[in-house]
Motif scaffolding. Sequence first.
Motif, PDB file in Angstrom:
ATOM      1  N   GLY A  89      72.381  20.988  40.184  1.00  0.00           N
ATOM      2  CA  GLY A  89      72.826  21.387  38.861  1.00  0.00           C
ATOM      3  C   GLY A  89      71.770  21.066  37.817  1.00  0.00           C
ATOM      4  O   GLY A  89      70.595  20.838  38.134  1.00  0.00           O
ATOM      5  N   PRO A  90      72.158  21.012  36.540  1.00  0.00           N
ATOM      6  CA  PRO A  90      71.195  20.747  35.472  1.00  0.00           C
ATOM      7  C   PRO A  90      70.701  19.307  35.501  1.00  0.00           C
ATOM      8  O   PRO A  90      71.477  18.383  35.704  1.00  0.00           O
ATOM      9  CB  PRO A  90      71.984  21.040  34.189  1.00  0.00           C
ATOM     10  CG  PRO A  90      73.423  20.851  34.579  1.00  0.00           C
ATOM     11  CD  PRO A  90      73.518  21.263  36.016  1.00  0.00           C
ATOM     12  N   MET A  91      69.392  19.119  35.303  1.00  0.00           N
ATOM     13  CA  MET A  91      68.774  17.792  35.309  1.00  0.00           C
ATOM     14  C   MET A  91      68.518  17.332  33.867  1.00  0.00           C
ATOM     15  O   MET A  91      67.409  17.417  33.354  1.00  0.00           O
ATOM     16  CB  MET A  91      67.454  17.819  36.101  1.00  0.00           C
ATOM     17  CG  MET A  91      67.620  18.061  37.590  1.00  0.00           C
ATOM     18  SD  MET A  91      68.475  16.709  38.436  1.00  0.00           S
ATOM     19  CE  MET A  91      70.030  17.515  38.854  1.00  0.00           C
ATOM     20  N   TRP A  92      69.569  16.865  33.223  1.00  0.00           N
ATOM     21  CA  TRP A  92      69.481  16.450  31.830  1.00  0.00           C
ATOM     22  C   TRP A  92      68.724  15.131  31.685  1.00  0.00           C
ATOM     23  O   TRP A  92      68.827  14.243  32.523  1.00  0.00           O
ATOM     24  CB  TRP A  92      70.871  16.248  31.250  1.00  0.00           C
ATOM     25  CG  TRP A  92      71.689  17.488  31.081  1.00  0.00           C
ATOM     26  CD1 TRP A  92      72.473  18.084  32.033  1.00  0.00           C
ATOM     27  CD2 TRP A  92      71.821  18.263  29.903  1.00  0.00           C
ATOM     28  NE1 TRP A  92      73.081  19.182  31.508  1.00  0.00           N
ATOM     29  CE2 TRP A  92      72.708  19.320  30.196  1.00  0.00           C
ATOM     30  CE3 TRP A  92      71.288  18.174  28.618  1.00  0.00           C
ATOM     31  CZ2 TRP A  92      73.069  20.280  29.243  1.00  0.00           C
ATOM     32  CZ3 TRP A  92      71.653  19.123  27.669  1.00  0.00           C
ATOM     33  CH2 TRP A  92      72.517  20.162  27.985  1.00  0.00           C
ATOM     34  N   THR A  93      68.017  14.984  30.602  1.00  0.00           N
ATOM     35  CA  THR A  93      67.473  13.700  30.156  1.00  0.00           C
ATOM     36  C   THR A  93      68.210  13.299  28.882  1.00  0.00           C
ATOM     37  O   THR A  93      68.863  14.139  28.243  1.00  0.00           O
ATOM     38  CB  THR A  93      65.970  13.790  29.854  1.00  0.00           C
ATOM     39  OG1 THR A  93      65.784  14.647  28.712  1.00  0.00           O
ATOM     40  CG2 THR A  93      65.196  14.330  31.058  1.00  0.00           C
TER      41      THR A  93
END
Length: 458
Positions: A89-93
């Motif tokens: 899925g999305p790799m948020w920081t």
Amino acid sequence: MAANGIMWTAFFAGATLTPQWQVDGENVQHYLQRHYFGAVAAIAKRVASLPNVIGFDSLNEPGIGWVGQKMSQRPAPPPISDHSPLRLGPMWTPFDGLRAARGLTTKVPFYSRAADGSIAVHEVEYNSSRTSIWLSDGPDPFEQAGAWRAGETAAQVVDEDFFIKNAGQRIDHERDFMQPFFHRMAAAIRSHNPDWLLFAEINPHLIAQGRSFPKDMPPATINASHWYDLALLWSKRSPSTPNAAHQTEKRKLYGLQLAYFRTIGERLNGGAPTLIGEFGVPFDLNDGESFHRWSAGERNSAVWQAQALALQSVYDTLDTLLLSSTQWNYTASNRNDLRVGDGWNQEDLSIFSCDQQPGDDDGGRAVAGFCRPYLQRAQGRILQVHYSQDEGVFRFSIDLDPEIEGDTEIFIPARFARTAPSIALSGAAVQQQHSPDRQLLKLRAAAAGIVEGVLHCR
């Protein structure tokens, strides 16, 4: 991601990282925790006189927010040779989340699994409507505290280590935030019953990193950590008919992992009991293969064989390690629906489904995997427990202590207890009483000694 990261960070670390963030004149962390403990205390007051309440869980799978993360550093995709579980899925920081929350359109890498097993990456755009969650569109408390700057043309990271260090000192989440939280929790419940146990949890992902409870824990604390077969939980893939080699490999893996969880309890306050507070098996394995087979008219236990064998491996391991556990979950409204599951983020871990009614197990799924004899109370110290489903034999060994007033109680499910159980006892003399209506076999010893039992359950 933004709301989750912001709220967990505020709940545990708001006073440290964003001291200027006030709610009604009170720091956001103190405000949130005061209301949480207030709710806990209100429930504790109502149930304080109930003898079946022995304690409270501290907080279900507490998140750590962004504490310990770099502002803008994101994990690189693993090589194809790395088969460790990975959340796709999305790799948020934190920087991504703060920008999106501020109303800035943000592009985030999205990880997916390619046909060859490698990780494919593409970008996904979030908050194209440029909607801010903050009053007056910001600045947000983290920008005010010096973590980042929105800027007129482009957002910038001001302090890459904002969530790692504070006032030049490295932040230790368990010591700095969880330790005082556990003590406040214990005080909140024990103000109404001083004998209550505290069933403590830390974030389960921290345990996978080798971290544990802080050193200074309240007395009478239980290690109530959660455990799952993450590869099975996240991939939802399993052989439809697992072979013996697959089962053996699973038991080895489960044995290593659950033994480590028991060690965590042994280190807590010099030695504390461990309750695996939550575990389970997904029922929508292999794109809902079991659902499709049931819908096509199959009505035998083979439909749920993969799930039953997975549960059997877990329970066999728990017995070997003499660990207590609670299985997640039973959802009365659950249906065989891949879009909904049991209503918990499409996890689909419910042992019950309306779609399995009517039937021999009246809605139960993979019942053979969890419905088994169980030594639930012992008049002494349990030395060994083992159930062989293939043989239909339950074995146990107890170092008896006649000073203990209660009976040894063996739960024998109704499916095995239609007639008086066949049990062979050796060692210390005990009296036995079978109560089929309560699904119990009781044993009472008058003298110390070791008793060994073999119970035939078919």
